[in-house]
Write an enzyme that holds these catalytic residues in place. Structure first.
Site, PDB file in Angstrom:
ATOM      1  N   GLN A  19       0.638  -1.142  -0.119  1.00 36.45           N
ATOM      2  CA  GLN A  19      -0.161  -0.111   0.011  1.00 36.45           C
ATOM      3  C   GLN A  19       0.899   1.303  -0.022  1.00 36.45           C
ATOM      4  O   GLN A  19       0.347   2.228  -0.318  1.00 36.45           O
ATOM      5  CB  GLN A  19      -0.894   0.014   1.286  1.00 36.45           C
ATOM      6  CG  GLN A  19      -2.172  -1.105   0.990  1.00 36.45           C
ATOM      7  CD  GLN A  19      -3.025  -1.104   2.320  1.00 36.45           C
ATOM      8  OE1 GLN A  19      -2.764  -1.590   3.420  1.00 36.45           O
ATOM      9  NE2 GLN A  19      -4.015  -0.247   2.293  1.00 36.45           N
ATOM     10  N   HIS A 113       1.093  -9.135   4.451  1.00 39.03           N
ATOM     11  CA  HIS A 113       0.115  -8.441   4.702  1.00 39.03           C
ATOM     12  C   HIS A 113      -0.668  -8.204   3.214  1.00 39.03           C
ATOM     13  O   HIS A 113      -0.542  -7.369   2.551  1.00 39.03           O
ATOM     14  CB  HIS A 113       0.498  -6.793   5.023  1.00 39.03           C
ATOM     15  CG  HIS A 113      -0.595  -6.136   5.571  1.00 39.03           C
ATOM     16  ND1 HIS A 113      -0.628  -5.311   6.725  1.00 39.03           N
ATOM     17  CD2 HIS A 113      -1.934  -5.808   4.999  1.00 39.03           C
ATOM     18  CE1 HIS A 113      -1.750  -4.509   7.060  1.00 39.03           C
ATOM     19  NE2 HIS A 113      -2.230  -4.813   5.932  1.00 39.03           N
ATOM     20  N   ASN A 157      -1.689 -10.801   8.364  1.00 37.92           N
ATOM     21  CA  ASN A 157      -2.306  -9.825   8.555  1.00 37.92           C
ATOM     22  C   ASN A 157      -3.868 -10.198   8.541  1.00 37.92           C
ATOM     23  O   ASN A 157      -4.218 -10.902   7.438  1.00 37.92           O
ATOM     24  CB  ASN A 157      -2.251  -8.509   7.797  1.00 37.92           C
ATOM     25  CG  ASN A 157      -3.011  -7.348   8.149  1.00 37.92           C
ATOM     26  OD1 ASN A 157      -2.963  -6.775   9.374  1.00 37.92           O
ATOM     27  ND2 ASN A 157      -3.887  -7.107   7.230  1.00 37.92           N
ATOM     28  N   GLU A 158      -4.616 -10.196   9.456  1.00 36.18           N
ATOM     29  CA  GLU A 158      -5.909 -10.378   9.442  1.00 36.18           C
ATOM     30  C   GLU A 158      -6.412 -11.708   8.632  1.00 36.18           C
ATOM     31  O   GLU A 158      -6.864 -12.022   7.727  1.00 36.18           O
ATOM     32  CB  GLU A 158      -6.730  -9.182   8.282  1.00 36.18           C
ATOM     33  CG  GLU A 158      -6.856  -7.942   9.256  1.00 36.18           C
ATOM     34  CD  GLU A 158      -7.600  -6.859   8.593  1.00 36.18           C
ATOM     35  OE1 GLU A 158      -8.159  -7.132   7.503  1.00 36.18           O
ATOM     36  OE2 GLU A 158      -7.904  -5.912   9.130  1.00 36.18           O
TER      37      GLU A 158
END
Length: 425
Positions: A19, A113, A157-158
């Site tokens: 990102q 991620h 992540n998540e």
């Protein structure tokens, strides 16, 4: 009344490599952004050029008053082809970690991620039984090279995010209004999804059944593979770098109910959190990520009320959800908690300031009740690339002019930094 936080509490912000870094050309996301008929509104391109500007960005965090930085190491950079580890990329992340040390910022490193190497997807991605061993091998390599500089690791992540994605897709197909996913999904292009899958299958050389990227609806077997990847990586990290504390992060709502909805809310909690407890009970800490609440009635999740303030993600503005999630995570899991993401997508920065204050009141209340919360990492450090939604959502404490890549700290950034400096709210 001034409320003091514990000595050593970590105050920081989070980013994800894809990102912010830019030009992540070996990742699956890069390919997905650039195929014909892409679900992405725009490609990431140079993003906010954090790959080049990380020294200035980390120095700016220190100047703001922050002492923690959660960021991810990009697997696709470290292992661009299976079994080939790029020494220059290891050196890059070593320099990122050394910049953190220079500025007295504690790094919290996420090993995965959302974005994955393209070769992993060609090998079956996150539905392949071979993925946990491949992920553990990558983590082991990074820790052999950099473990002495990494005090905290979030493996994945998540890890539960595919459950939320599947629910959003079902609700969209049923044309049902409800809270959005806690990740940038482009629901405007849902109708062309099948055509997009076909293009991706061709690009990745994968079966027509679809490309098994991380941000895809998962089978039960795929979920098991993700959490097995976590436990295998945890074992590899501990063997090589026993001083490094290891956890995983989950995306969680504050699950609430109105009359007739208690059973539905309890089932959502079971599906999205409780079923994974066996995989996490031996972790050193839990990475907690929360943005809003989900309210259930007798017929399932309820739409966000028309009268409610909404974020750019379509979620209800509800900073009080963080306290509730910290409390139930501690009740059921009983290990220290690191808040690895909490924030709001808004172009009104005064609402971000208020969000931070209200969320932190809840965190302080939890700490006062004896819950061991280690730190608060705001999402996000900078306005960045919100996956399929491109650069249209603004979560950052820092604004970025993407024409010049010039950074401007927002009042919310100075506000969180002032809280961090005083260690009080």
């Amino acid at each position: 009344m001034t409320q003091q936080f514990p000595e050593g509490f970590l105050w920081g912000a989070s980013t994800a490599a894809h990102q912010v870094e830019g030009n992540n050309t070996k990742s699956d996301c890069w390919l997905m952004e650039n195929v014909e008929g892409s679900m992405f509104k725009e490609p990431s391109g140079s993003a906010v050029d954090h790959y080049r500007l990380y020294k200035e960005d980390i120095a700016q965090m220190a100047a703001m008053g922050l002492n923690g930085y959660r960021f991810s190491i990009e697997w696709a950079r470290i292992e661009p082809e299976e079994g080939h580890f790029d020494a220059a990329e290891i050196e890059h992340y070593r320099n990122v970690l050394l910049a953190c040390r220079q500025w007295k910022i504690t790094p919290i490193v996420t090993m995965h991620h959302f974005s994955s190497p393209q070769w992993l997807i060609r090998e079956g991605g996150w539905e392949s039984a071979g993925t946990p061993a491949r992920f553990a091998r990558y983590c082991a390599h990074v820790m052999r090279e950099l473990g002495d500089l990494i005090p905290y690791v979030c493996t994945i992540n998540e890890a539960n995010i595919s459950l939320g994605i599947k629910k959003i897709m079902k609700r969209h197909q049923a044309q049902a209004a409800a809270p959005g996913a806690q990740v940038g999904m482009n629901t405007d292009k849902m109708a062309q999804m099948q055509k997009n899958y076909e293009a991706l299958s061709k690009a990745f050389g994968s079966p027509a059944a679809g490309v098994q990227a991380f941000l895809a609806p998962r089978s039960d077997n795929g979920l098991e593979i993700i959490f097995k990847a976590h436990t295998e990586a945890r074992a590899a990290i501990r063997e090589i770098s026993p001083q490094t504390q290891v956890g995983v992060t989950l995306s969680l709502y504050d699950y609430q109910s109105v009359a007739g909805g208690a059973e539905q809310a309890a089932q959502a909690l079971q599906d999205e959190f409780l079923q994974f407890l066996p995989y996490m009970k031996d972790d050193d800490f839990f990475g907690l990520q929360n943005y809003t609440r989900a309210v259930y009635g007798a017929d399932g999740i309820l739409p966000v009320p028309e009268s409610a303030e909404k974020t750019q993600m379509g979620n209800e503005y509800y900073p009080e959800g963080l306290e509730a999630v910290v409390r139930y995570a501690w009740k059921h899991l009983g290990i220290p908690i690191m808040i690895t993401e909490n924030g709001v997508a808004t172009d009104d920065d005064t609402r971000r300031v208020a969000f931070i204050d209200r969320a932190l009141q809840g965190v302080h209340a939890c700490i006062s009740d004896g819950i061991p919360v280690k730190g608060y990492m705001h999402w996000s450090l900078m306005d960045n690339f919100e996956w399929q939604l491109g650069f249209s959502r603004t979560f950052g404490l820092i604004e970025v002019d993407r024409t010049t890549q010039e950074r401007t700290v927002k009042p919310s950034g100075h506000h969180l930094g002032s809280i961090a400096t005083k260690n009080t709210i």
